[in-house]
Design a protein around this motif. Structure first.
Motif, PDB file in Angstrom:
ATOM      1  N   GLU A   1       0.828  -1.217   0.000  1.00  0.00           N
ATOM      2  CA  GLU A   1       0.000   0.000   0.000  1.00  0.00           C
ATOM      3  C   GLU A   1       0.859   1.263   0.000  1.00  0.00           C
ATOM      4  OE1 GLU A   1      -3.875  -1.898   2.336  1.00  0.00           O
ATOM      5  OE2 GLU A   1      -2.211  -1.053   3.485  1.00  0.00           O
ATOM      6  N   ASN A   2       1.965   1.217   0.731  1.00  0.00           N
ATOM      7  CA  ASN A   2       2.878   2.361   0.730  1.00  0.00           C
ATOM      8  C   ASN A   2       3.427   2.610  -0.680  1.00  0.00           C
ATOM      9  OD1 ASN A   2       3.795   3.843   3.372  1.00  0.00           O
ATOM     10  ND2 ASN A   2       3.426   1.739   4.027  1.00  0.00           N
ATOM     11  N   ILE A   3       3.797   1.538  -1.362  1.00  0.00           N
ATOM     12  CA  ILE A   3       4.351   1.692  -2.723  1.00  0.00           C
ATOM     13  C   ILE A   3       3.268   2.216  -3.674  1.00  0.00           C
ATOM     14  CG2 ILE A   3       5.397   0.511  -4.706  1.00  0.00           C
ATOM     15  CD1 ILE A   3       6.679  -1.460  -2.743  1.00  0.00           C
ATOM     16  N   LEU A   4       2.043   1.674  -3.532  1.00  0.00           N
ATOM     17  CA  LEU A   4       0.945   2.099  -4.417  1.00  0.00           C
ATOM     18  C   LEU A   4       0.688   3.605  -4.301  1.00  0.00           C
ATOM     19  CD1 LEU A   4      -1.627  -0.838  -4.047  1.00  0.00           C
ATOM     20  CD2 LEU A   4      -0.041  -0.414  -5.928  1.00  0.00           C
ATOM     21  N   LEU A   5       0.884   4.151  -3.100  1.00  0.00           N
ATOM     22  CA  LEU A   5       0.686   5.595  -2.917  1.00  0.00           C
ATOM     23  C   LEU A   5       1.609   6.397  -3.840  1.00  0.00           C
ATOM     24  CD1 LEU A   5       0.304   6.026   0.941  1.00  0.00           C
ATOM     25  CD2 LEU A   5      -1.420   6.467  -0.822  1.00  0.00           C
ATOM     26  N   GLY A   6       2.811   5.892  -4.049  1.00  0.00           N
ATOM     27  CA  GLY A   6       3.771   6.568  -4.920  1.00  0.00           C
ATOM     28  C   GLY A   6       3.306   6.597  -6.368  1.00  0.00           C
ATOM     29  N   MET A   7       2.460   5.639  -6.743  1.00  0.00           N
ATOM     30  CA  MET A   7       1.996   5.561  -8.133  1.00  0.00           C
ATOM     31  C   MET A   7       0.992   6.647  -8.475  1.00  0.00           C
ATOM     32  SD  MET A   7       2.026   1.411  -8.319  1.00  0.00           S
ATOM     33  CE  MET A   7       0.674   1.244  -9.452  1.00  0.00           C
TER      34      MET A   7
ATOM     35  N   LYS B   1       9.801  -7.458  -1.920  1.00  0.00           N
ATOM     36  CA  LYS B   1       8.894  -8.434  -2.510  1.00  0.00           C
ATOM     37  C   LYS B   1       8.422  -9.419  -1.442  1.00  0.00           C
ATOM     38  CE  LYS B   1       8.012 -10.733  -6.728  1.00  0.00           C
ATOM     39  NZ  LYS B   1       8.422 -10.839  -8.123  1.00  0.00           N
ATOM     40  N   ASP B   2       9.355  -9.842  -0.596  1.00  0.00           N
ATOM     41  CA  ASP B   2       8.999 -10.791   0.473  1.00  0.00           C
ATOM     42  C   ASP B   2       8.105 -10.141   1.523  1.00  0.00           C
ATOM     43  OD1 ASP B   2      10.723 -12.483  -0.838  1.00  0.00           O
ATOM     44  OD2 ASP B   2      12.445 -11.909   0.399  1.00  0.00           O
ATOM     45  N   PHE B   3       8.218  -8.831   1.643  1.00  0.00           N
ATOM     46  CA  PHE B   3       7.535  -8.129   2.737  1.00  0.00           C
ATOM     47  C   PHE B   3       6.280  -7.377   2.294  1.00  0.00           C
ATOM     48  CE2 PHE B   3      11.500  -7.479   5.672  1.00  0.00           C
ATOM     49  CZ  PHE B   3      11.580  -8.855   5.828  1.00  0.00           C
ATOM     50  N   LEU B   4       5.800  -7.629   1.083  1.00  0.00           N
ATOM     51  CA  LEU B   4       4.705  -6.819   0.530  1.00  0.00           C
ATOM     52  C   LEU B   4       3.493  -6.691   1.448  1.00  0.00           C
ATOM     53  CD1 LEU B   4       4.551  -7.662  -3.294  1.00  0.00           C
ATOM     54  CD2 LEU B   4       4.964  -5.430  -2.218  1.00  0.00           C
ATOM     55  N   GLN B   5       3.204  -7.758   2.185  1.00  0.00           N
ATOM     56  CA  GLN B   5       1.999  -7.738   3.030  1.00  0.00           C
ATOM     57  C   GLN B   5       2.269  -7.293   4.462  1.00  0.00           C
ATOM     58  OE1 GLN B   5      -0.669  -7.817   1.396  1.00  0.00           O
ATOM     59  NE2 GLN B   5       0.332  -8.561  -0.466  1.00  0.00           N
ATOM     60  N   ARG B   6       3.550  -7.040   4.786  1.00  0.00           N
ATOM     61  CA  ARG B   6       3.852  -6.568   6.147  1.00  0.00           C
ATOM     62  C   ARG B   6       3.475  -5.105   6.312  1.00  0.00           C
ATOM     63  NH1 ARG B   6       9.381  -9.023   8.709  1.00  0.00           N
ATOM     64  NH2 ARG B   6       9.180 -11.063   7.733  1.00  0.00           N
ATOM     65  N   ARG B   7       3.217  -4.737   7.554  1.00  0.00           N
ATOM     66  CA  ARG B   7       2.940  -3.329   7.805  1.00  0.00           C
ATOM     67  C   ARG B   7       4.244  -2.534   7.786  1.00  0.00           C
ATOM     68  NH1 ARG B   7      -0.448  -1.777  12.700  1.00  0.00           N
ATOM     69  NH2 ARG B   7       1.535  -2.319  13.639  1.00  0.00           N
ATOM     70  N   GLY B   8       4.189  -1.332   7.216  1.00  0.00           N
ATOM     71  CA  GLY B   8       5.380  -0.490   7.128  1.00  0.00           C
ATOM     72  C   GLY B   8       6.056  -0.293   8.472  1.00  0.00           C
ATOM     73  N   GLY B   9       5.231  -0.149   9.514  1.00  0.00           N
ATOM     74  CA  GLY B   9       5.757   0.095  10.847  1.00  0.00           C
ATOM     75  C   GLY B   9       6.533  -1.075  11.430  1.00  0.00           C
ATOM     76  N   ASP B  10       6.361  -2.276  10.842  1.00  0.00           N
ATOM     77  CA  ASP B  10       7.069  -3.449  11.355  1.00  0.00           C
ATOM     78  C   ASP B  10       8.443  -3.629  10.715  1.00  0.00           C
ATOM     79  OD1 ASP B  10       4.972  -3.970  13.013  1.00  0.00           O
ATOM     80  OD2 ASP B  10       4.001  -5.400  11.652  1.00  0.00           O
ATOM     81  N   LEU B  11       8.777  -2.793   9.742  1.00  0.00           N
ATOM     82  CA  LEU B  11      10.084  -2.891   9.076  1.00  0.00           C
ATOM     83  C   LEU B  11      11.164  -2.192   9.907  1.00  0.00           C
ATOM     84  CD1 LEU B  11       8.375  -3.868   6.726  1.00  0.00           C
ATOM     85  CD2 LEU B  11       9.510  -2.204   5.252  1.00  0.00           C
ATOM     86  N   SER B  12      12.422  -2.623   9.711  1.00  0.00           N
ATOM     87  CA  SER B  12      13.543  -1.932  10.356  1.00  0.00           C
ATOM     88  C   SER B  12      13.734  -0.568   9.691  1.00  0.00           C
ATOM     89  CB  SER B  12      14.823  -2.751  10.199  1.00  0.00           C
ATOM     90  OG  SER B  12      15.276  -2.680   8.856  1.00  0.00           O
ATOM     91  N   GLY B  13      14.530   0.299  10.324  1.00  0.00           N
ATOM     92  CA  GLY B  13      14.786   1.625   9.758  1.00  0.00           C
ATOM     93  C   GLY B  13      15.337   1.549   8.345  1.00  0.00           C
ATOM     94  N   GLY B  14      16.265   0.649   8.130  1.00  0.00           N
ATOM     95  CA  GLY B  14      16.881   0.503   6.804  1.00  0.00           C
ATOM     96  C   GLY B  14      15.876   0.021   5.767  1.00  0.00           C
ATOM     97  N   GLN B  15      15.033  -0.929   6.178  1.00  0.00           N
ATOM     98  CA  GLN B  15      14.002  -1.432   5.257  1.00  0.00           C
ATOM     99  C   GLN B  15      12.989  -0.336   4.951  1.00  0.00           C
ATOM    100  OE1 GLN B  15      12.803  -4.700   7.695  1.00  0.00           O
ATOM    101  NE2 GLN B  15      14.410  -6.065   6.927  1.00  0.00           N
TER     102      GLN B  15
ATOM    103  N   ILE C   1      12.312   4.889  -0.734  1.00  0.00           N
ATOM    104  CA  ILE C   1      12.909   5.111  -2.063  1.00  0.00           C
ATOM    105  C   ILE C   1      12.038   4.431  -3.126  1.00  0.00           C
ATOM    106  CG2 ILE C   1      14.933   4.743  -3.535  1.00  0.00           C
ATOM    107  CD1 ILE C   1      16.648   4.815  -0.938  1.00  0.00           C
ATOM    108  N   ALA C   2      11.585   3.205  -2.827  1.00  0.00           N
ATOM    109  CA  ALA C   2      10.706   2.496  -3.774  1.00  0.00           C
ATOM    110  C   ALA C   2       9.458   3.335  -4.067  1.00  0.00           C
ATOM    111  CB  ALA C   2      10.310   1.137  -3.202  1.00  0.00           C
ATOM    112  N   ARG C   3       8.875   3.892  -3.026  1.00  0.00           N
ATOM    113  CA  ARG C   3       7.663   4.709  -3.191  1.00  0.00           C
ATOM    114  C   ARG C   3       7.943   5.933  -4.061  1.00  0.00           C
ATOM    115  NH1 ARG C   3       5.338   7.049   2.294  1.00  0.00           N
ATOM    116  NH2 ARG C   3       7.254   8.250   2.067  1.00  0.00           N
ATOM    117  N   ALA C   4       9.175   6.469  -3.939  1.00  0.00           N
ATOM    118  CA  ALA C   4       9.521   7.663  -4.716  1.00  0.00           C
ATOM    119  C   ALA C   4       9.834   7.356  -6.173  1.00  0.00           C
ATOM    120  CB  ALA C   4      10.717   8.368  -4.068  1.00  0.00           C
ATOM    121  N   ILE C   5      10.330   6.149  -6.472  1.00  0.00           N
ATOM    122  CA  ILE C   5      10.739   5.857  -7.859  1.00  0.00           C
ATOM    123  C   ILE C   5       9.709   5.048  -8.641  1.00  0.00           C
ATOM    124  CG2 ILE C   5      13.218   6.025  -7.366  1.00  0.00           C
ATOM    125  CD1 ILE C   5      13.301   2.930  -7.421  1.00  0.00           C
TER     126      ILE C   5
END
Ligand SMILES: Nc1ncnc2c1ncn2[C@@H]1O[C@H](COP(=O)(O)OP(=O)(O)O)[C@@H](O)[C@H]1O
Ligand SMILES: [Mg+2]
Length: 238
Positions: free
Chosen positions: A105-111, A132-146, A152-156
């Motif tokens: 959903e975060n990536i789709l917002l960039g579209m 790709k492996d994390f597509l269904q995870r919530r953004g808040g559950d990712l590490s800072g680096g992820q 960046i993915a959302r921006a490009i």
């Protein structure tokens, strides 16, 4: 990689840009040029106006005078959404991932910025396989680096002509900084990159050109390899 459909020579130009918060000036006539094929760095101590410069490009701050052009066309008077639509991807300082939304959903917002992109292009997962492996995870559950990779993915995903990053290595562990560096190196073949950064080793490693900012003005600029490294070190230390 070929992200943009046609061969374009993207260039972002700032001419004598001033910026102010509630009438008090923060930028005093900033000139910057960033073009495709190069990583252009904007560096300087805390509080000198780097983020304000980026926010000026995005239309998020009052800019009383100057001009900003994308491929020679002024975007200076355009509203925020129109600048994104014109082809500027933005990774804000602190990333601004939506923690409750999934990675997808975060990536789709960039579209939203480019309606011709109907699904997440493969290059996103070529650059950041972990997403790709994390597509269904919530953004808040990712590490800072992820989260930074996601930002960046959302921006490009909208295939911008220019990618702007505000301190992409801030608060991120060294192994992921390397991954992010590699990703940005790949992306410069397809778009102009303007990056605010304070991590000198990273700057020297990946940038082609640097602008040094002091108190709202560019005090030094040039090819990274030709800049005085000791002076840079001094400028960046508190
Ligand atoms: N929203 C704001 N309102 C008022 N002043 C601000 C705001 N944001 C930044 N400033 C001021 O503008 C100056 C430049 O800030 P900023 O562009 O964030 O610097 P940098 O990114 O180089 O650390 C600082 O003096 C800061 O206090
Ligand atoms: Mg900043």
């Amino acid at each position: 990689m070929c992200i943009l459909a046609e061969e374009v020579n993207s260039m972002l130009t700032l001419e004598k840009v001033t910026a102010a918060y509630s009438g008090s000036k923060v930028l005093f006539g900033v000139d910057i040029e960033a073009k495709k094929g190069e990583i252009t760095c904007l560096i300087g101590r805390n509080g000198v106006g780097k983020t304000t410069t980026i926010r000026s490009i995005m239309g998020l701050v009052d800019t009383p005078s100057g001009d900003i052009q994308l491929d020679g066309k002024s975007i200076f008077k355009l509203p925020v959404y129109a600048r994104a639509k014109a082809g500027i991807g933005y990774v804000p300082q602190g990333r601004d991932i939506f923690p409750q939304l999934t990675v997808k959903e975060n990536i789709l917002l960039g579209m939203e910025a480019n309606k011709s992109v109907k699904e997440i292009p493969d290059y996103i997962f070529e650059i950041f396989p972990i997403l790709k492996d994390f597509l269904q995870r919530r953004g808040g559950d990712l590490s800072g680096g992820q989260q930074q990779q996601l930002a960046i993915a959302r921006a490009i995903v909208s295939k911008p002509k220019v990618l702007i990053l505000d301190e992409p290595t801030e608060g991120i562990q060294p192994s992921i900084i390397q991954d992010i560096g590699k990703a940005i190196m790949k992306l410069k073949e397809d778009m102009a990159i303007l990056m605010v950064e304070q991590y000198l080793e990273f700057i020297l490693d990946i940038s082609d050109k640097c602008y040094v900012m002091e108190k709202g003005r560019i005090s030094m600029s040039g090819k990274t390899e030709e800049l005085d490294k000791e002076r840079l070190q001094q400028l960046l230390s508190m």
